[in-house]
Design a protein around this motif. Sequence first.
Motif, PDB file in Angstrom:
ATOM      1  N   ASP A 179       0.846  -1.187   0.000  1.00 32.05           N
ATOM      2  CA  ASP A 179       0.000   0.000   0.000  1.00 32.05           C
ATOM      3  C   ASP A 179       0.888   1.246   0.000  1.00 32.05           C
ATOM      4  N   PRO A 180       0.855   2.047  -1.080  1.00 31.84           N
ATOM      5  CA  PRO A 180       1.769   3.195  -1.162  1.00 31.84           C
ATOM      6  C   PRO A 180       1.510   4.252  -0.084  1.00 31.84           C
ATOM      7  N   ARG A 181       0.360   4.181   0.571  1.00 32.68           N
ATOM      8  CA  ARG A 181       0.096   5.148   1.656  1.00 32.68           C
ATOM      9  C   ARG A 181       0.809   4.738   2.940  1.00 32.68           C
ATOM     10  N   VAL A 182       1.219   3.481   3.002  1.00 29.83           N
ATOM     11  CA  VAL A 182       1.863   2.977   4.210  1.00 29.83           C
ATOM     12  C   VAL A 182       3.353   2.748   3.960  1.00 29.83           C
ATOM     13  N   VAL A 183       3.664   2.304   2.757  1.00 27.98           N
ATOM     14  CA  VAL A 183       5.067   2.016   2.390  1.00 27.98           C
ATOM     15  C   VAL A 183       5.432   2.989   1.267  1.00 27.98           C
ATOM     16  N   PRO A 184       6.055   4.112   1.626  1.00 29.77           N
ATOM     17  CA  PRO A 184       6.260   5.171   0.633  1.00 29.77           C
ATOM     18  C   PRO A 184       7.124   4.744  -0.552  1.00 29.77           C
ATOM     19  N   ASP A 185       8.041   3.799  -0.360  1.00 38.16           N
ATOM     20  CA  ASP A 185       8.881   3.412  -1.505  1.00 38.16           C
ATOM     21  C   ASP A 185       8.360   2.164  -2.219  1.00 38.16           C
ATOM     22  N   ALA A 186       7.076   1.890  -2.057  1.00 37.23           N
ATOM     23  CA  ALA A 186       6.485   0.764  -2.799  1.00 37.23           C
ATOM     24  C   ALA A 186       6.564   1.067  -4.296  1.00 37.23           C
ATOM     25  N   HIS A 383       8.658  -5.209   3.501  1.00 36.29           N
ATOM     26  CA  HIS A 383       8.830  -4.738   2.128  1.00 36.29           C
ATOM     27  C   HIS A 383      10.313  -4.564   1.830  1.00 36.29           C
ATOM     28  N   SER A 384      11.047  -3.955   2.771  1.00 36.95           N
ATOM     29  CA  SER A 384      12.471  -3.772   2.452  1.00 36.95           C
ATOM     30  C   SER A 384      13.250  -5.064   2.692  1.00 36.95           C
ATOM     31  N   ALA A 385      12.800  -5.909   3.621  1.00 38.28           N
ATOM     32  CA  ALA A 385      13.510  -7.180   3.850  1.00 38.28           C
ATOM     33  C   ALA A 385      13.531  -8.029   2.583  1.00 38.28           C
TER      34      ALA A 385
END
Length: 404
Positions: A179-186, A383-385
């Motif tokens: 979700d780009p609202r939660v994970v800005p670098d999605a 997401h980053s992991a």
Amino acid sequence: MVWKFGGSSVGDMDRLRRVAQRLVEARRAGADVVAVLSAMSDTTDDLLEMANVLTAQPDARELDALLAVGESMSCALAAIAVHELGERAVSLNGRQAGVLTDTAHGNARMQSIDPARIVAALEQGLIVLVTGYQGVTDDGDVTTLGRGGSDASAIAVAAALGLPECDIWTDVPGVFTADPRVVPDARRLDRLSHEAMLQLAEAGAQVMQPRAVELAAAHGVAIHVRSSFTGEPGTWITEVREENDMFETARIIGVAHRRHDPLYQVDGLTPAQVSAALDGHGLPVGSIIGSPGELRFTSPGAEPQAVIAALGDIGAAVAVHDEELGSVSVAGDACGNRSEVTLRILESLERTGIRPVLVTSTPSRVSCHVASGAVDEAARVLHSAFGLHTDAAAPQPVGVALAN
Ligand code: ADP
Ligand code: ASP
Ligand code: MG
């Protein structure tokens, strides 16, 4: 063409007018135009709240009669806006659009669509505005298709008209790796398969209702998810599976979350009885654990009120055992079969001080129930992991590729 506009895309009069303009432009360019509309922004929630002021357990039939109003409003207003722009348009509610459902109020399933009236209106050159989310039973009662159900309405209308694709206009420019609202670098995905979208949607990625994706897969309808604010091309969800050239490796698609995904508790029932009660209301069964004396279970994506009503129907009192729980999931091909994926998830969460209270996996998903307040951070960490962020070249394979 069938275009669906979600709640924020028709959120106020200006936005409704802009939608009407888009439809008029498409009509003037020669297209047959069917638009499926949601209720304006928070209308459905507001209507639900009004009923809840009166009672904690509104009658299911009357609640549907109430909730369906939001979509009728949007369609009538959009038709008026189109008229004002000098084109002809007609709004059709679920019954008029021929959307026949079963009687599971609040989560009804479509049984058939008779698009005769839609087709007749198109033949007359009208822009057709169809209410999302609404259906009608054999007896003529109004039903609703579950939250987010306008997506399913749009896909079903496209399928009934024999169209190969359906555009879902929403408030983000496509489907992202989270979700780009939660994970800005999605990262925005250009394309993904129905199956991959279903995995994300079932894990809570709100951008598409899971039932809509299932319908699209069953009827071979390609979905184009795009922003109604910018109009730029977005994400195509198609039948074609992504190529996975990473032999015997898991391919991670993305991370999805639910801020609220409670654990329920019920006493004196067997797992089959719990399952039957949920099934009777079209609600999913996630996990069931414990002994018949004291069972705990999850019902992913279901409204707590609906779960309480379903168990109430068989005379069982269900308690929300842990209301402060949400869930975060990693979805991908074969990821749930790979112990190294689960290990990476759990180690990454633990390093951040996040302790899951329940971990479940299917072949294509690993889900962790964590405290609601930790869900957003857990989504970013996972997401980053898995190297899904914007500047990553491609999703990183997990595990070792087979050497030739
Ligand atoms: P609509 O009202 O148009 O139906 P929704 O609110 O139902 O829109 O769905 C769009 C929202 O889904 C976005 O605003 C975004 O916050 C959320 N979302 C969750 N997961 C994803 C994802 N993976 N990609 C894009 N959006 C997502
Ligand atoms: N208005 C309904 C909801 O809020 C249906 C939808 O928007 O798709 O759930
Ligand atoms: Mg939606």
